[in-house]
Design a protein around this motif. Structure first.
Motif, PDB file in Angstrom:
ATOM      1  N   ASN A  37       0.827  -1.204   0.000  1.00  0.00           N
ATOM      2  CA  ASN A  37       0.000   0.000   0.000  1.00  0.00           C
ATOM      3  C   ASN A  37       0.862   1.255   0.000  1.00  0.00           C
ATOM      4  O   ASN A  37       0.578   2.221  -0.722  1.00  0.00           O
ATOM      5  CB  ASN A  37      -0.934  -0.021   1.212  1.00  0.00           C
ATOM      6  N   THR A  38       1.918   1.271   0.788  1.00  0.00           N
ATOM      7  CA  THR A  38       2.823   2.421   0.840  1.00  0.00           C
ATOM      8  C   THR A  38       3.491   2.634  -0.512  1.00  0.00           C
ATOM      9  O   THR A  38       3.641   3.773  -0.974  1.00  0.00           O
ATOM     10  CB  THR A  38       3.881   2.208   1.931  1.00  0.00           C
ATOM     11  N   GLU A  39       3.882   1.538  -1.156  1.00  0.00           N
ATOM     12  CA  GLU A  39       4.508   1.657  -2.467  1.00  0.00           C
ATOM     13  C   GLU A  39       3.523   2.192  -3.506  1.00  0.00           C
ATOM     14  O   GLU A  39       3.887   3.002  -4.359  1.00  0.00           O
ATOM     15  CB  GLU A  39       5.056   0.304  -2.897  1.00  0.00           C
ATOM     16  N   ALA A  40       2.263   1.779  -3.422  1.00  0.00           N
ATOM     17  CA  ALA A  40       1.246   2.294  -4.345  1.00  0.00           C
ATOM     18  C   ALA A  40       1.057   3.791  -4.143  1.00  0.00           C
ATOM     19  O   ALA A  40       0.939   4.540  -5.121  1.00  0.00           O
ATOM     20  CB  ALA A  40      -0.070   1.565  -4.125  1.00  0.00           C
ATOM     21  N   LYS A  41       1.035   4.228  -2.894  1.00  0.00           N
ATOM     22  CA  LYS A  41       0.922   5.670  -2.626  1.00  0.00           C
ATOM     23  C   LYS A  41       2.142   6.420  -3.152  1.00  0.00           C
ATOM     24  O   LYS A  41       2.015   7.529  -3.665  1.00  0.00           O
ATOM     25  CB  LYS A  41       0.758   5.909  -1.129  1.00  0.00           C
ATOM     26  N   SER A  42       3.309   5.807  -3.027  1.00  0.00           N
ATOM     27  CA  SER A  42       4.532   6.442  -3.524  1.00  0.00           C
ATOM     28  C   SER A  42       4.476   6.631  -5.039  1.00  0.00           C
ATOM     29  O   SER A  42       4.826   7.702  -5.554  1.00  0.00           O
ATOM     30  CB  SER A  42       5.737   5.595  -3.131  1.00  0.00           C
ATOM     31  N   VAL A  43       4.038   5.613  -5.761  1.00  0.00           N
ATOM     32  CA  VAL A  43       3.916   5.712  -7.224  1.00  0.00           C
ATOM     33  C   VAL A  43       2.890   6.776  -7.590  1.00  0.00           C
ATOM     34  O   VAL A  43       3.110   7.601  -8.480  1.00  0.00           O
ATOM     35  CB  VAL A  43       3.542   4.346  -7.832  1.00  0.00           C
TER      36      VAL A  43
END
Length: 133
Positions: free
Chosen positions: A72-78
Motif C-alpha cells: 500500500n505504501t509503495e502504491a501511494k509512492s507511485v
C-alpha cells in the motif's frame, strides 16, 4: 416453509402496501451532528479496543499485514510521484515517463510476488488441513 405459508404471510394485513425488501424501518436520508458524533465515538471505542487487544494477534498475521502495508505504501509512492511529475510542468518529460514506468513495473512485480506467496501459503495450509483430517 411451504409456498402456501409464504403467500399467506405476504397477504397478511401488515404486509399490504409494504415492499418485500422494505421490512426494516426506513433509514434517515440526512445524518445530523448527533449521529456523526455517535459514529465517531463508536469508531474511537473500537480503535481503543483493537489497540488494547493488539497483543493477541499472532506474529504471522502481523507479518502478513505488514507486507500488505508495504504494498500500500509503495502504491501511494507511485501515485504521489505521478502527481508531482504531472503538476511540475503539465506534461511529462521522457525521463519522467521512463521513471514512472519503472516504478509502476517495480510495484507490479511486488504485487505479483506478494500474491504468489499468499497463494502458495494458502495451498500449504489447505494441504496441511487435508493431511490432518
Amino acid at each position: 416453509m411451504s409456498i402456501e405459508a409464504i403467500a399467506a404471510q405476504a397477504a397478511s394485513p401488515e404486509m399490504v402496501g409494504a415492499k418485500s425488501f422494505d421490512i426494516a424501518p426506513a433509514m434517515p436520508q440526512q445524518v445530523g451532528p448527533e449521529a456523526t458524533a455517535q459514529f465517531e465515538n463508536a469508531m474511537a471505542a473500537q480503535q481503543a479496543q483493537r489497540v488494547g487487544g493488539a497483543s493477541d494477534v499472532p506474529p504471522a498475521v502481523k507479518d502478513l499485514l505488514g507486507t500488505l502495508d508495504k504494498v500500500n505504501t509503495e502504491a501511494k509512492s507511485v501515485s504521489d510521484y505521478a502527481r508531482t511529475a504531472e503538476t511540475s510542468g503539465g506534461e511529462l518529460t521522457p525521463g519522467e515517463i521512463v521513471n514512472l514506468t519503472m516504478r509502476c513495473q517495480e510495484f507490479m512485480f511486488h504485487c505479483q510476488l506478494t500474491s504468489n506467496i499468499a497463494n502458495r501459503s494458502s495451498d500449504g495450509v489447505q494441504q496441511l488441513f487435508r493431511q490432518q483430517s
